[in-house]
Scaffold this active site. Structure first.
Site, mmCIF file in Angstrom:
data_model
loop_
_atom_site.group_PDB
_atom_site.id
_atom_site.type_symbol
_atom_site.label_atom_id
_atom_site.label_comp_id
_atom_site.label_asym_id
_atom_site.label_seq_id
_atom_site.Cartn_x
_atom_site.Cartn_y
_atom_site.Cartn_z
ATOM 1 N N GLY A 213 0.712 -1.049 0.208
ATOM 2 C CA GLY A 213 -0.014 0.127 0.055
ATOM 3 C C GLY A 213 0.788 1.431 -0.022
ATOM 4 N N ASN A 214 0.174 2.292 0.277
ATOM 5 C CA ASN A 214 1.082 3.411 0.520
ATOM 6 C C ASN A 214 0.406 4.504 1.504
ATOM 7 O OD1 ASN A 214 -0.951 5.392 -0.892
ATOM 8 N ND2 ASN A 214 -0.537 3.991 -2.681
ATOM 9 N N ARG A 215 1.108 5.756 1.903
ATOM 10 C CA ARG A 215 0.603 6.607 2.935
ATOM 11 C C ARG A 215 -0.512 7.448 2.631
ATOM 12 N NH1 ARG A 215 4.931 6.015 6.621
ATOM 13 N NH2 ARG A 215 6.833 5.723 5.558
ATOM 14 N N SER A 216 -1.198 7.326 1.317
ATOM 15 C CA SER A 216 -2.304 8.148 0.966
ATOM 16 C C SER A 216 -3.464 7.722 2.212
ATOM 17 C CB SER A 216 -3.115 7.906 -0.383
ATOM 18 O OG SER A 216 -4.195 8.643 -0.430
ATOM 19 N N ALA A 280 -3.890 7.618 -5.047
ATOM 20 C CA ALA A 280 -2.385 7.132 -5.003
ATOM 21 C C ALA A 280 -2.465 5.730 -5.489
ATOM 22 C CB ALA A 280 -1.662 7.358 -3.855
#
Ligand code: CTP
Length: 405
Positions: A213-216, A280
């Protein structure tokens, strides 16, 4: 300046209520119609007669007549008023009323009206410093902001208790300006337009418990969805996994992976007038997702190589299918920003690209603010200062509106 505008003004029980009287006068002088709604506690601080005289309309306090010998109130008055207002300001807003609104309570006329409201809501907190900084109050304020309501920061200074700190109601001139700004932003200039917004990260599963995943946080996209809804658009928000509440009057579709988001966007795109891709999206996903949890001992030698395959580029696919839709993409760049953003604008067939850099102070994922540069297909480059995400959202929608047919 405010001719023909209808302002709902909520007053709750705080000493700053006397300042609201000046505000009523200023609104009326500017040509607005003002309907004051008070809580019972507010009447301890300023009389309904004062507010009725200044607003030239009878103040509303109770849901039901205070005593049985009085005539009944007009039925569904709270719903009629909710539809009547162009904007609602609550000033001062106590910690108690903020808590009630944040949790959807409707135990007096004011909170019931708020629950039925369709117009923008601005809240001006006023309370003692410890109540204002209290963890529960902070959470309630955050919850209200998530749903697209504007909660102003209280001013700092001397408080009625003799203590000093944050908790003073913002000055009347600022409240006046906020109401004007909100009226300008809610002109319903997007009425009838279908706006599709994506937000948040995507989660690409490795096994049933792990993902890439990512930090969005989704905050930028949710702010755009809220702002577009206030401006009258039919808004569909396709969201990756986030922990945000759905803004009012927004249709939300939840997805998890980039492929799911792609399918959802493609299904909605033909009927869309404006697509704004803030999500994102993960560029790559594990080639295989294990049905069972991957065990450590399955990876002898302490080495685990994960094969990744490219995900669809949703924006590029939408750009290729464009039949008159306007498309706004985001470009997250940590170096050579304008140059890279321009490349994305051209390769993905966008109308506008919004450049931001998560390394800049006040920009990035979990903040309530952003610092963006807007680049249009015609080559115009506009650098915005540090702004709240909701202000960025409105500025973008105003730019988009110029190009919408
Ligand atoms: N985007 C998309 N589908 C992807 C990746 C990105 O639709 N698979 C969209 C994003 O929502 C954003 C824009 O494309 O609006 C640019 O995203 P960004 O991550 O900045 O760029 P990428 O195109 O992924 O390029 P790179 O990661 O190489 O910078």
């Amino acid at each position: 300046m405010l001719t023909g505008k209808r302002i709902l003004l909520g007053v709750t029980g705080g000493i700053a209520a006397y300042k609201t009287a000046f505000l009523v006068r200023e609104f009326v002088r500017a040509g607005a119609e003002v309907q004051v709604v008070m809580t019972r506690a507010a009447t301890q601080f300023i009389t309904p007669l004062t507010m009725t005289t200044l607003s030239k309309r009878e103040v509303i306090i109770d849901m039901f007549p205070p005593s049985p010998d009085q005539p009944p109130h007009q039925p569904i008055r709270h719903i009629n008023l909710a539809l009547w207002g162009d904007v609602m300001l609550i000033a001062p807003a106590t910690a108690n009323t903020i808590a009630k609104i944040a949790h959807g309570e409707a135990d007096n006329f004011l909170t019931t009206l708020v629950l039925a409201l369709r117009c923008p809501l601005i809240i001006a907190p006023a309370m003692d410093v410890d109540m204002y900084l209290n963890e529960t109050t902070r959470k309630n304020i955050a919850l209200l902001r998530e749903t697209g309501c504007t909660v102003l920061e209280a001013d700092s200074g001397e408080l009625a208790s003799g203590l000093s700190g944050s908790g003073r109601m913002p000055e009347a001139v600022r409240l006046f300006d906020e109401v004007v700004k909100s009226l300008n932003n809610s002109r319903r200039d997007l009425a009838g337009k279908n706006v599709l917004v994506t937000a948040g990260p995507t989660h690409e599963p490795i096994d049933p418990v792990r993902f890439i995943g990512n930090r969005s946080s989704g905050k930028m996209g949710f702010a755009i969805a809220a702002a577009a809804a206030w401006r009258g658009a039919n808004v569909t928000l396709i969201s990756g996994p986030v922990s945000l509440s759905t803004p009012r009057n927004v249709r939300r579709l939840d997805v998890s992976t980039a492929r799911e988001m792609n399918a959802a966007v493609m299904a909605e795109f033909p009927a869309t007038d404006l697509l704004i891709m803030t999500a994102a999206v993960a560029d790559f996903a594990p080639a295989r997702s294990s049905q069972q949890k991957i065990k450590r001992e399955q990876k002898p030698g302490g080495k685990f190589v994960l094969e990744l395959l490219e995900n669809p580029d949703i924006l590029e696919a939408a750009g290729a299918k464009k039949t008159g839709q306007m498309i706004i993409g985001f470009a997250l760049e940590t170096e050579n920003g304008v140059e890279n953003a321009r490349k994305k604008l051209a390769s993905k067939n966008l109308d506008i690209v919004v450049l931001n850099n998560p390394l800049v102070e006040g920009a990035g994922f979990s903040t309530d603010t952003n610092v963006v540069t807007v680049i249009t297909a015609s080559g115009k480059v506009e650098e915005f200062p540090l702004m709240s995400k909701i202000d960025v959202a409105n500025a973008l929608l105003s730019r988009a509106l110029k190009g919408l047919r």
